[in-house]
Design an enzyme around this catalytic site. Structure first.
Site, mmCIF file in Angstrom:
data_model
loop_
_atom_site.group_PDB
_atom_site.id
_atom_site.type_symbol
_atom_site.label_atom_id
_atom_site.label_comp_id
_atom_site.label_asym_id
_atom_site.label_seq_id
_atom_site.Cartn_x
_atom_site.Cartn_y
_atom_site.Cartn_z
ATOM 1 N N ARG A 39 0.917 -1.100 0.047
ATOM 2 C CA ARG A 39 0.037 0.215 0.078
ATOM 3 C C ARG A 39 0.859 1.399 -0.051
ATOM 4 N NH1 ARG A 39 -2.138 2.442 4.414
ATOM 5 N NH2 ARG A 39 -2.460 0.664 5.514
ATOM 6 N N TYR A 47 -13.442 16.392 -16.707
ATOM 7 C CA TYR A 47 -14.018 15.032 -16.730
ATOM 8 C C TYR A 47 -14.960 14.822 -15.477
ATOM 9 C CZ TYR A 47 -13.582 10.074 -16.063
ATOM 10 O OH TYR A 47 -14.177 8.672 -15.873
ATOM 11 N N ASP A 59 -4.625 17.870 -15.458
ATOM 12 C CA ASP A 59 -4.986 16.696 -15.967
ATOM 13 C C ASP A 59 -4.470 16.677 -17.551
ATOM 14 O OD1 ASP A 59 -6.326 14.500 -17.155
ATOM 15 O OD2 ASP A 59 -8.029 14.377 -15.756
ATOM 16 N N LYS A 96 -5.825 5.129 -19.873
ATOM 17 C CA LYS A 96 -6.127 5.788 -21.226
ATOM 18 C C LYS A 96 -4.776 5.227 -22.099
ATOM 19 C CE LYS A 96 -9.925 6.856 -19.448
ATOM 20 N NZ LYS A 96 -10.369 8.086 -19.009
HETATM 21 C C1 LIG Z 1 -10.808 8.593 -17.936
HETATM 22 C C2 LIG Z 1 -10.380 9.879 -17.267
HETATM 23 C C3 LIG Z 1 -10.263 10.274 -15.633
HETATM 24 C C4 LIG Z 1 -10.426 9.225 -14.831
HETATM 25 O O1 LIG Z 1 -9.689 7.970 -14.867
HETATM 26 P P1 LIG Z 1 -10.013 6.721 -14.430
HETATM 27 O O2 LIG Z 1 -9.020 5.823 -14.850
HETATM 28 O O3 LIG Z 1 -11.261 6.207 -15.196
HETATM 29 O O4 LIG Z 1 -10.378 6.731 -12.959
HETATM 30 C C5 LIG Z 1 -9.661 11.465 -15.603
HETATM 31 N N1 LIG Z 1 -9.346 12.284 -16.379
HETATM 32 C C6 LIG Z 1 -9.761 12.325 -17.773
HETATM 33 C C7 LIG Z 1 -9.552 13.487 -18.452
HETATM 34 C C8 LIG Z 1 -9.911 11.103 -18.069
HETATM 35 O O5 LIG Z 1 -10.286 10.689 -19.446
#
Ligand SMILES: *Cc1c(COP(=O)(O)O)cnc(C)c1O
Length: 395
Positions: A62, A115, A187, A212
């Site tokens: 963890r 998001y 992000d 992603k």
């Molecule tokens: C998918 C996504 C998230 C969240 O990510 P997860 O891995 O699904 O928790 C956050 N920001 C953006 C821009 C995303 O496309």
């Protein structure tokens, strides 16, 4: 190996394959999976050292794990950040970064468009902890400046944003934040460090949904936070409490995905641009949102802060929501599924996925009409992709 801040994409390609090498103590070309919850100490003194040193990779999974440390070494160099921390999901990354940096009574500035999960965090969770929130149009640096209050300590950004592909001028907003003593979090999921390196533009903290492009194969959920050693330690302390660590096997899979990130992003960039150009010239298409199109209102900014424009585009067809549904039904190759950044092309109707947290006017203002189609352009042959959209759009 160390790569400078002005790294070229070709240097990043090398780094993706070798940056973790020193962290593999075995002779195995591919590092083993440390599928273990805990690690032996050699003495009580050694136990104390492992337990008290922040982010020790061999104490308790963890806290951290060698597989996570390997991925973190690659990601940190890729972003040009001193430190990186893996998390159990992209939302875990956004959440621990924000929760790790806020205090009761603080003011946070964010964009009107984020998001969906980030939007829920900002709007639903933060008020429970006495945090004030202002949301501004990401396309206007002046709006960030105007929203500053004496207690503004954090600015949360996302560029390009999901799904209208609006951009934030990262250098301008980072400068505004610095002038007022606030930290910036961006992000960088849609761009990836291959196309955009925010730390080099003065941004303090970068977060990713590793689910992603970085993972890249739609087979895992993970996230990452990148920053200075001091800020990562601060954010890690929150992550340790919330227990949002990633498992060793998923970390190992990320490393495997990262090896080909440079190749994949080149093709995502090229395929998305070609598909965007095809759609923009199609009689049934009203408009296409893609930062690499000269018709994008922020094309000049895109060229200044991005070296490629990514694999996601969105567009609207004549006839709105019902026509858009017909297009999705007619696509053969391109599947209907949420998420982006995998090798396969996917499409979704934004009204069915992204506007739960917005009312109709807010969705319109955010550039997300119900009939907007978002496409994650994969790595298939571009001729096949164009042909699939061509037949789906011809009535
Ligand atoms: C998918 C996504 C998230 C969240 O990510 P997860 O891995 O699904 O928790 C956050 N920001 C953006 C821009 C995303 O496309």
């Amino acid at each position: 190996m160390k790569i400078g801040n002005s790294a070229k994409p070709s240097e990043l390609a090398t780094l993706l394959i070798h940056a973790d090498r020193e962290l593999n103590p075995t002779a195995a070309v591919v590092p083993p999976i440390y599928q273990t919850a805990n690690f032996f100490s050699t003495s009580p003194e050694d136990f104390l050292e492992r337990s008290s040193r922040p982010r020790h990779p061999e104490f308790y999974t963890r806290n951290r794990n060698p597989n996570a440390a390997q991925v973190e070494a690659v990601l940190a160099q890729l972003e040009g950040a001193p430190a990186a921390m893996l998390t159990a999901s992209g939302m875990a990354a956004v959440s621990v970064a924000v929760l790790g940096l806020i205090d009761h009574g603080m003011h946070v500035i964010a964009q009107t468009n984020h998001y969906g999960g980030t939007m829920s965090l900002l709007r639903n969770l933060l008020p429970r902890f006495g945090v004030q929130l202002s949301q501004v149009d990401q396309r206007s640096p002046d709006d960030f400046e105007k929203a500053i209050r004496p207690n503004t300590k954090l600015i949360v950004l996302e560029s390009p944003s999901n799904p209208p592909l609006h951009l934030t001028d990262l250098r301008a907003v980072a400068a505004i934040a610095k002038a007022h003593g606030a930290l910036t979090v961006v992000d960088n999921t849609f761009a990836t460090p291959l196309n955009q390196r925010p730390v080099q533009m003065g941004i303090d903290v970068v977060v990713h949904s590793v689910t992603k492009y970085l993972g890249g194969h739609s087979d895992l959920i993970a996230g990452a936070v990148l920053s200075t050693d001091a800020l990562i330690e601060k954010i890690w302390n929150t992550q340790l409490i919330l227990g949002a660590a990633l498992g060793p096997f998923d970390a190992w899979l990320i490393l495997r995905g990262l090896r080909t990130l440079s190749l994949r992003m080149s093709t995502h960039n090229a395929n998305a641009l070609a598909l965007a150009q095809f759609l923009a010239n199609h009689a049934a298409v009203k408009y296409v949102n893609y930062p690499g199109l000269e018709s994008h209102p922020q094309y000049e900014l895109a060229c200044r802060q991005m070296t490629g424009f990514g694999g996601v585009l969105s567009f609207e067809v004549d006839g709105g929501y019902e026509s858009a549904k017909r297009v999705l039904r007619r696509l053969h190759l391109v599947g209907i599924a949420t998420s982006v950044g995998g090798v396969e092309s996917l499409a979704v109707l934004c009204g069915d996925n992204f506007t739960h947290h917005l009312n109709v006017e807010e969705a319109q203002r955010a550039g997300i009409p119900a009939g907007l189609i978002r496409v994650s352009v994969g790595l298939e042959d571009i001729g096949d992709l164009v042909a699939d959209f061509d037949q789906a759009l011809s009535v």
